[in-house]
Design a protein around this motif. Structure first.
Motif, PDB file in Angstrom:
ATOM      1  N   GLY A  63      42.773   2.089 -47.775  1.00  0.00           N
ATOM      2  CA  GLY A  63      41.938   2.885 -48.671  1.00  0.00           C
ATOM      3  C   GLY A  63      40.603   3.172 -48.005  1.00  0.00           C
ATOM      4  O   GLY A  63      40.295   2.627 -46.945  1.00  0.00           O
ATOM      5  N   TYR A  64      39.798   4.033 -48.624  1.00  0.00           N
ATOM      6  CA  TYR A  64      38.528   4.412 -48.012  1.00  0.00           C
ATOM      7  C   TYR A  64      37.591   3.212 -47.914  1.00  0.00           C
ATOM      8  O   TYR A  64      36.883   3.047 -46.944  1.00  0.00           O
ATOM      9  N   HIS A  78      40.989  -1.505 -57.144  1.00  0.00           N
ATOM     10  CA  HIS A  78      40.599  -0.759 -55.947  1.00  0.00           C
ATOM     11  C   HIS A  78      39.086  -0.769 -55.843  1.00  0.00           C
ATOM     12  O   HIS A  78      38.396  -1.130 -56.787  1.00  0.00           O
ATOM     13  N   GLU A 124      37.509   2.126 -54.354  1.00  0.00           N
ATOM     14  CA  GLU A 124      37.200   3.477 -53.892  1.00  0.00           C
ATOM     15  C   GLU A 124      35.899   3.983 -54.522  1.00  0.00           C
ATOM     16  O   GLU A 124      35.490   3.517 -55.582  1.00  0.00           O
ATOM     17  N   GLY A 172      36.995   8.911 -55.014  1.00  0.00           N
ATOM     18  CA  GLY A 172      38.359   8.475 -54.747  1.00  0.00           C
ATOM     19  C   GLY A 172      38.986   7.745 -55.914  1.00  0.00           C
ATOM     20  O   GLY A 172      40.132   7.321 -55.832  1.00  0.00           O
ATOM     21  N   ASP A 173      38.263   7.597 -57.022  1.00  0.00           N
ATOM     22  CA  ASP A 173      38.791   6.744 -58.084  1.00  0.00           C
ATOM     23  C   ASP A 173      39.733   7.482 -59.020  1.00  0.00           C
ATOM     24  O   ASP A 173      40.118   6.945 -60.042  1.00  0.00           O
ATOM     25  N   THR A 232      41.910   8.350 -49.750  1.00  0.00           N
ATOM     26  CA  THR A 232      42.463   7.517 -50.808  1.00  0.00           C
ATOM     27  C   THR A 232      43.892   7.913 -51.185  1.00  0.00           C
ATOM     28  O   THR A 232      44.785   7.072 -51.151  1.00  0.00           O
TER      29      THR A 232
END
Lengths: 341, 210, 226
Positions: free
Chosen positions: B105-106, B130, B132, B137-138, B182
């Protein structure tokens, strides 16, 4: 017959600010050349918002409105902020950022001369934290994309959020060279192949390298007019060059060359126009060098390891808050006293 | 003098002990009164998440009990053991719910629950946690957008390897402009989980536990 | 206990000595959890219950505790009460418990709880102490509610989102959409938004105080000294 100095130093705040605004023009011209006139719209929008907010805040604080409005400082904040925001940003983005910059980060701290943080950078930080997706859509520079938006199409997007036909936002915008570099490296790209992509132009990015060059020209003008001293720009750029250069020598496949760091993102704008803000930088030459070295180092670290596309804004804010400490360190001892305690 | 000090210290210690004992007793009592309900709440919460991607009509067993530990595998992205929940209908395997990790992921790992039907078709995917960037990116989180439901019903039979990419890279999956790292990570991890499932299908459903 | 006494304690907790905007105690949960009205009020009420009960408990047993063992015993009482609340929420309001997470057990470390016990409950009767804890807690709850409300409106354009976690699924219809089709202003939800909004609240309270003070002075000036 005239005597030296031939170049006189401008004296009033208003005159200095005017010179700084003037010095931004070469960069802006390059900007318009590569990305179209949309940036002028955001600058105008930001200027109007800044003046209106400034007037309102002065009125609320029971201060005279006219003399402060004429000092041009709000205008400079507006221009610097507009130049840091993608030109194809919706109108409310510019308005919210500028209002925040002028009201919260300037007037709540007591107005011009009392603000610890650079207002334009506070505005930028608020926007990139709150609206990251709008803040990462930069217009594709002329000649790189398949489609180029006309001015009326740009206006239509800024004010109504509509793009002509079935063009998608992705077709006319792209990430900045700095951002693209980060994404490509993340996907295990090799520095050499990445920098061969068309977006990277001659050495730092189509458009962005010329805009940076324009800001460099303007910065030199400010230096020769003795509006800024050499300490901050030189210390900042040398640090950035040294750190990125050293790491580039160690591992050229992962670290971009130093010239790339100089001419992409907001490095030149930051070095000559943002970090040099007299209110939010240290007072002594030695203090300014420490301040700018710190900013250069932080800019590099945030660019390479941070989560946001550019590091200049956050580096500036972090060093802004260190200014009282730096000032306390570097203040010369009072004459005649040996100990500094 | 010394005697009285010692006596005072002793009294203080006894006093403190008495309060500690009383407090512990009180907590023990409350714990005994609530722990059954707490366990039920924890299970209900877990079931709530699983039931988002596992239709009620597909199973009749106790899936929270019928689990199997999966050892680390590059196709799952897990570094430690993870759990798979097995759903069965009338005693026959129907869906496996696998915990998988997208390592790229980022800003770090993305933990996911992936439900795969026994025919290799995705029943659903959810992101459990996560890091992000908020606002960028969420959108992989169902609370932010329904992007993740785009996996429903997809399978390796339907898509070839090149289709398991975001549209920007020539694949079949949507993404939102501005954040492509992402969704790339998520799509890749789901694709790998399907490959894992194809390789280990029989082992995954073996040894039913009731 | 007279009516006036109650009134003074209440005024003290809700306004004059307000934990959130005057004493500035217990900032950690105040800033971390005030992302919405429901979160803010839930944590505020949990803190209120702990404060009222611990105030009463300490006031009742204070004669039994030697001075040297005072602080450990007080902390013990608070910790027991907080853990009890944690168990109960865990059992009966699990979804809300998941949202508030670590901040429920952290009530123990909230300095306002011990501060009120030391300042008030250790030298006052039980009923007053319980009432003081409640007033202080409600004052904190009020600040959390306003802070949470402002941040929720600015950040998401809604009010009372997540109320179904506290009152059950049927309460979902209570959620108010203040601004439809809102873009969302993330800064308000993130920690800096909490600091900025709280700063504005403190400024607002000081402004109200100053105005009241100015009014009082002009009022007394207007009456010629007898």
């Amino acid at each position: 017959m005239a005597f030296s100095p031939f170049i006189t130093k401008p004296s009033s705040v208003s005159e200095i600010m005017l010179q700084v605004l003037f010095a931004l023009i070469p960069g802006i011209l390059f900007y318009v050349w590569f990305y179209g006139p949309a940036i002028l719209v955001s600058m105008l929008l930001a200027s109007l918002t800044a003046l209106a907010t400034e007037a309102l805040m002065l009125k609320l604080r029971n201060r005279p409105v006219a003399p402060f409005l004429k000092d041009n400082s709000a205008l400079l904040t507006a221009w610097l902020l507009a130049l840091s925001i993608p030109p194809l940003a919706p109108w409310w983005l510019v308005v919210v950022g500028t209002m925040f910059a002028i009201s919260i980060s300037k007037h709540l701290y007591g107005g011009l001369g009392n603000n610890p943080f650079n207002p334009a950078m506070v505005g930028y930080a608020v926007l990139i934290i709150s609206f990251p997706s709008y803040m990462t859509h930069w217009l594709t520079p002329d000649g790189l994309g398949d489609i180029t938006l006309g001015f009326s199409d740009q206006l239509n997007y800024i004010f109504h959020g509509i793009l002509p036909g079935d063009i998608k936002l992705d077709a006319v915008t792209m990430a900045t060279p700095l951002d693209t570099l980060k994404t490509q490296l993340h996907m295990n790209g090799q520095m050499k192949t990445i920098l061969d992509m068309p977006i990277y132009g001659h050495f730092a990015g189509v458009g962005s390298e010329w805009v940076s060059f324009g800001f460099l020209l303007g910065g030199l003008y400010l230096f020769f007019r003795r509006i800024i001293s050499w300490h901050i720009p030189v210390a900042f750029l040398v640090t950035l060059f040294a750190v990125s250069g050293a790491l580039h020598l160690v591992d050229p496949s992962r670290y971009a060359p130093p010239l790339f760091h100089w001419f992409s993102g907001a490095a030149m704008l930051g070095a000559f126009f943002i970090l040099t803000d007299p209110v939010t930088s240290p007072t002594t030459p030695k203090g300014r060098m420490i301040f700018a070295c710190g900013a250069g180092l932080l800019t590099f670290l945030i660019r390479v390891y941070g989560g946001f596309p550019d590091g200049v804004a956050f580096a500036t804010l972090l060093m802004n808050i260190s200014v009282p400490l730096i000032d306390a360190w570097t203040q010369p001892a009072v004459f005649g006293r040996k100990d500094r305690s | 003098m010394r005697r009285t000090m010692a006596k005072a210290a002793l009294l203080t210690a006894l006093n403190l002990t008495a309060f500690a004992l009383f407090g512990t007793a009180l907590l023990a009592f409350i714990y005994s009164q609530t722990h059954e309900r707490i366990e039920k709440s924890v299970e209900a919460e877990k079931l709530k998440l699983i039931s988002q991607i596992l239709p009620q009509s597909l199973y009749d067993n106790d899936i929270l009990k019928d689990t199997i530990k999966l050892s680390p595998d590059p196709l799952l992205g897990n570094e430690g053991e993870t759990t798979a929940y097995r759903a069965r209908l009338h005693g026959r395997p129907s869906v496996a719910v696998i915990e998988a990790v997208a390592p790229d992921g980022y800003s770090g790992k993305i933990y996911m629950l992936i439900a795969i039907r026994e025919n290799g078709e995705l029943a659903g995917v959810r992101v459990v946690s996560h890091k992000e960037t908020p606002g960028l990116g969420d959108y992989i989180d169902i609370a932010r957008s329904d992007w993740i439901t785009g996996f429903d019903g997809k399978s390796n039979a339907q898509y070839n390897d090149d289709d398991w990419k975001v549209k920007k890279d020539g694949g079949k999956f949507d993404y939102m402009a501005g954040a492509t790292i992402t969704p790339r990570a998520v799509v890749k991890a789901v694709h790998k989980a399907l490959q894992y499932f194809a390789l280990h299908r029989d082992a995954l459903f073996a040894g039913e536990r009731k | 206990m007279s009516y006036q006494e109650f009134k003074d304690i209440f005024y003290n907790g809700m306004w004059k000595q307000n934990t959130g905007v005057v004493q500035l105690l217990g900032m950690c949960p105040l800033l971390a959890i005030s992302t919405s009205v429901v979160n803010g009020v839930s944590l505020g009420l949990a803190t209120t219950i702990v404060m009222a009960l611990s105030g009463a408990a300490v006031a009742m047993i204070r004669q039994l505790v030697p001075n040297e063992a005072r602080i450990p015993v007080f902390i013990l009482i608070i910790a027991v009460l907080v853990t009890a609340i944690q168990y109960l929420m865990n059992a009966y309001l699990y979804s809300l418990y998941v949202v508030l997470g670590i901040f429920i057990p952290l009530i123990v470390t909230n300095c306002i709880v011990l501060a009120r016990i030391e300042a008030f409950a250790a030298r006052n009767p039980a009923i007053q102490s319980a009432f003081d804890g409640m007033a202080m807690g409600l004052g904190l709850t009020a600040v959390l509610a306003v802070l949470g409300g402002l941040r929720e409106i600015m950040g998401h354009g809604t009010l009372l989102s997540g109320i179904d976690l506290a009152l059950g699924a049927s309460a979902k219809s209570l959620v108010i959409t203040v601004v439809p089709d809102y873009h969302g202003f993330l800064l308000a939800i993130l920690p800096p938004g909490a600091f900025i909004t709280l700063g504005c609240l403190i400024a607002g309270k000081n402004w109200l105080n100053q105005r009241a003070e100015a009014k009082r002075i002009t009022f007394t000036d207007a009456i010629p000294a007898a």
